[in-house]
Enzyme design. Structure first.
Site, PDB file in Angstrom:
ATOM      1  N   VAL A   1     -27.177 -21.480  -7.495  1.00  0.00           N
ATOM      2  CA  VAL A   1     -26.082 -20.661  -8.043  1.00  0.00           C
ATOM      3  C   VAL A   1     -26.623 -19.743  -9.130  1.00  0.00           C
ATOM      4  CG1 VAL A   1     -23.891 -20.717  -9.307  1.00  0.00           C
ATOM      5  CG2 VAL A   1     -24.298 -22.355  -7.466  1.00  0.00           C
TER       6      VAL A   1
ATOM      7  N   CYS B   1     -15.896 -24.578  -5.186  1.00  0.00           N
ATOM      8  CA  CYS B   1     -16.103 -23.485  -4.227  1.00  0.00           C
ATOM      9  C   CYS B   1     -15.055 -23.448  -3.115  1.00  0.00           C
ATOM     10  CB  CYS B   1     -17.510 -23.571  -3.633  1.00  0.00           C
ATOM     11  SG  CYS B   1     -17.991 -25.221  -3.123  1.00  0.00           S
TER      12      CYS B   1
ATOM     13  N   GLY C   1     -23.673 -25.580  -0.554  1.00  0.00           N
ATOM     14  CA  GLY C   1     -22.748 -26.118  -1.554  1.00  0.00           C
ATOM     15  C   GLY C   1     -23.359 -27.266  -2.347  1.00  0.00           C
TER      16      GLY C   1
ATOM     17  N   ARG D   1     -18.837 -31.712   5.633  1.00  0.00           N
ATOM     18  CA  ARG D   1     -20.121 -30.998   5.518  1.00  0.00           C
ATOM     19  C   ARG D   1     -20.629 -30.736   6.927  1.00  0.00           C
ATOM     20  NH1 ARG D   1     -21.556 -28.827   0.932  1.00  0.00           N
ATOM     21  NH2 ARG D   1     -21.584 -30.779  -0.230  1.00  0.00           N
TER      22      ARG D   1
ATOM     23  N   HIS E   1     -18.679 -21.449   3.411  1.00  0.00           N
ATOM     24  CA  HIS E   1     -17.701 -22.461   3.812  1.00  0.00           C
ATOM     25  C   HIS E   1     -16.638 -21.802   4.704  1.00  0.00           C
ATOM     26  CE1 HIS E   1     -19.608 -24.993   1.020  1.00  0.00           C
ATOM     27  NE2 HIS E   1     -18.741 -25.018   0.037  1.00  0.00           N
TER      28      HIS E   1
ATOM     29  N   ASN F   1     -19.901 -19.366  -0.280  1.00  0.00           N
ATOM     30  CA  ASN F   1     -19.576 -20.374  -1.301  1.00  0.00           C
ATOM     31  C   ASN F   1     -20.443 -20.272  -2.540  1.00  0.00           C
ATOM     32  OD1 ASN F   1     -21.329 -21.375   0.988  1.00  0.00           O
ATOM     33  ND2 ASN F   1     -21.815 -22.921  -0.557  1.00  0.00           N
TER      34      ASN F   1
HETATM   35  P1  A2P Z   1     -34.473 -27.062 -13.075  1.00  0.00           P
HETATM   36  O1  A2P Z   1     -34.793 -26.127 -11.945  1.00  0.00           O
HETATM   37  O2  A2P Z   1     -35.372 -26.884 -14.259  1.00  0.00           O
HETATM   38  O3  A2P Z   1     -34.326 -28.515 -12.650  1.00  0.00           O
HETATM   39  P2  A2P Z   1     -29.425 -26.748  -8.014  1.00  0.00           P
HETATM   40  O4  A2P Z   1     -28.030 -27.297  -8.027  1.00  0.00           O
HETATM   41  O5  A2P Z   1     -29.577 -25.574  -7.108  1.00  0.00           O
HETATM   42  O6  A2P Z   1     -30.454 -27.810  -7.752  1.00  0.00           O
HETATM   43  O7  A2P Z   1     -29.697 -26.201  -9.521  1.00  0.00           O
HETATM   44  C1  A2P Z   1     -29.520 -26.962 -10.672  1.00  0.00           C
HETATM   45  C2  A2P Z   1     -29.872 -26.117 -11.893  1.00  0.00           C
HETATM   46  O8  A2P Z   1     -29.562 -26.870 -13.070  1.00  0.00           O
HETATM   47  C3  A2P Z   1     -31.356 -25.811 -12.012  1.00  0.00           C
HETATM   48  O9  A2P Z   1     -31.534 -24.538 -12.600  1.00  0.00           O
HETATM   49  C4  A2P Z   1     -31.857 -26.907 -12.951  1.00  0.00           C
HETATM   50  O10 A2P Z   1     -33.021 -26.590 -13.630  1.00  0.00           O
HETATM   51  C5  A2P Z   1     -30.694 -26.953 -13.905  1.00  0.00           C
HETATM   52  N1  A2P Z   1     -30.679 -28.197 -14.688  1.00  0.00           N
HETATM   53  C6  A2P Z   1     -30.638 -29.463 -14.229  1.00  0.00           C
HETATM   54  N2  A2P Z   1     -30.641 -30.341 -15.265  1.00  0.00           N
HETATM   55  C7  A2P Z   1     -30.697 -29.609 -16.402  1.00  0.00           C
HETATM   56  C8  A2P Z   1     -30.730 -29.905 -17.792  1.00  0.00           C
HETATM   57  N3  A2P Z   1     -30.697 -31.160 -18.236  1.00  0.00           N
HETATM   58  N4  A2P Z   1     -30.800 -28.885 -18.673  1.00  0.00           N
HETATM   59  C9  A2P Z   1     -30.825 -27.600 -18.247  1.00  0.00           C
HETATM   60  N5  A2P Z   1     -30.795 -27.245 -16.941  1.00  0.00           N
HETATM   61  C10 A2P Z   1     -30.727 -28.230 -16.034  1.00  0.00           C
END
Ligand code: A2P
Length: 332
Positions: A17, A132, A163, A232, A239, A312
């Site tokens: 996202v 979403c 999603g 899913r 979606h 989504n």
């Molecule tokens: P990172 O890439 O460093 O793990 P997705 O849902 O597509 O997997 O993305 C999750 C997003 O949330 C990523 O950018 C991830 O960073 C970030 N994220 C997960 N945990 C944390 C945290 N504790 N602090 C900041 N960002 C986070």
């Protein structure tokens, strides 16, 4: 006088996202002069290309918002939002939060700009971006509710693996090759899984409960009768939803077509003689909600069926959040 410009943080900038939010920001060209990108410690120091420049990803910490931000888009999961959104808000930053952490809080507006943009001004520092599957549903539903008053909704969803973020996409790619799933409970390849998120005591999943409760909150009708089955499916992105609606009042089908065609954010694609209807592959990469298969439900009085498809990750998450930021900028 120089026009005002703003400073925006994207939290979760390395996620699916977050990355899409950067694309939408590049397309929209808002009056934002400063951007800062945060993620977890894992991504600290990584470089992100944005608007022709290199940005270094920063680790999100309790002090990240000390330097002052106008707005932050959070898309880093519920736990990160719960901890850091209130910190950001306490430092004067308005947070648009993509997680479910605050959506049902009475003091937190739950906003889809085409539907209830006026709620934005009631924020106390946090505005929630809905789920979403809810966002794409309420865009056409609001138009029809205003005109014919909705009595009951039956949702059946066909939700893409995107999603569930990068992990969802990886699960489809891996299970296509015969590897074991690591995100979904079963291989998503060749399967439709009637489980999104965890099961609740009442037999529904959390995703189904979110759709029901968030639709009620956004349409401003706590007692609206809604049921949902969320599934899913092995589709990468977008979606699709079958929405069955029962209205209090009678309607003319021609008028329903006209209402939907003339509403912002909706593209009507409905020419059954030529097999034209919304598809995931058509909606992918676009910000609008596509509506088709618009037809009467002859089994009840005042019944209507719709087929609703949207990207989504865009309208269901990143685009909606950025539209909220646009509205905040309009408010000054
Ligand atoms: P990172 O890439 O460093 O793990 P997705 O849902 O597509 O997997 O993305 C999750 C997003 O949330 C990523 O950018 C991830 O960073 C970030 N994220 C997960 N945990 C944390 C945290 N504790 N602090 C900041 N960002 C986070």
């Amino acid at each position: 006088m120089k026009d005002k410009t703003y400073k925006l943080a994207v939290v979760g900038a390395t996620g699916l996202v977050g990355q899409t939010a950067l694309k939408v920001l590049e397309e929209k060209k808002l009056p934002i002069s400063e951007y800062v990108f945060f993620a977890s410690s894992k991504s600290k120091g990584k470089t992100i290309q944005f608007m022709g420049k290199d940005y270094v990803v920063r680790e999100l910490t309790e002090n990240s918002f000390d330097e002052g931000f106008d707005f932050a888009i959070f898309s880093a999961g519920g736990e990160t939002s719960k901890k850091y959104s209130p910190i950001a808000a306490s430092k004067g930053c308005i947070v648009v939060d993509n997680s479910s952490a605050f959506r049902m809080d009475k003091d937190v507006p739950l906003v889809v700009p085409e539907v209830n943009a006026s709620e934005i001004s009631k924020n106390h520092g946090i505005i929630a971006n809905p789920n979403c599957s809810t966002i794409q549903a309420v865009v056409p539903l609001k138009v029809l509710d205003d005109k014919y008053k909705i009595k009951r909704i039956v949702y059946s969803t066909y939700q893409a693996v995107s999603g569930a973020g990068w992990k969802g996409i990886t699960d489809l790619n891996n299970t296509m090759k015969g590897l074991a799933p690591s995100k979904f409970p079963y291989p998503i390849f060749n399967n439709c899984l009637p489980q999104i998120d965890v099961f609740l005591d009442n037999g529904y999943t959390k995703e189904e409960e979110k759709m029901i409760n968030e639709t009620r909150k956004i349409l401003g009708n706590e007692d609206l009768n809604i049921t949902a089955t969320t599934v899913r499916v092995p589709v990468m992105n977008c979606h699709s939803e079958s929405i069955n609606i029962e209205f209090e009042n009678s309607f003319e089908l021609d008028e329903v077509f006209d209402l939907l065609k003339n509403s912002p954010g909706i593209i009507v694609m409905d020419d059954i003689k030529n097999s034209v209807y919304p598809l995931a592959t058509i909606a992918s990469g676009h910000n609008e909600v596509y509506v088709g298969r618009i037809r009467r439900d002859f089994s009840i009085k005042n019944g209507l069926n719709l087929w609703v498809v949207a990207d989504n990750v865009r309208k269901g998450a990143a685009t909606n959040a950025i539209q909220i930021v646009e509205e905040l900028i309009k408010l000054g």
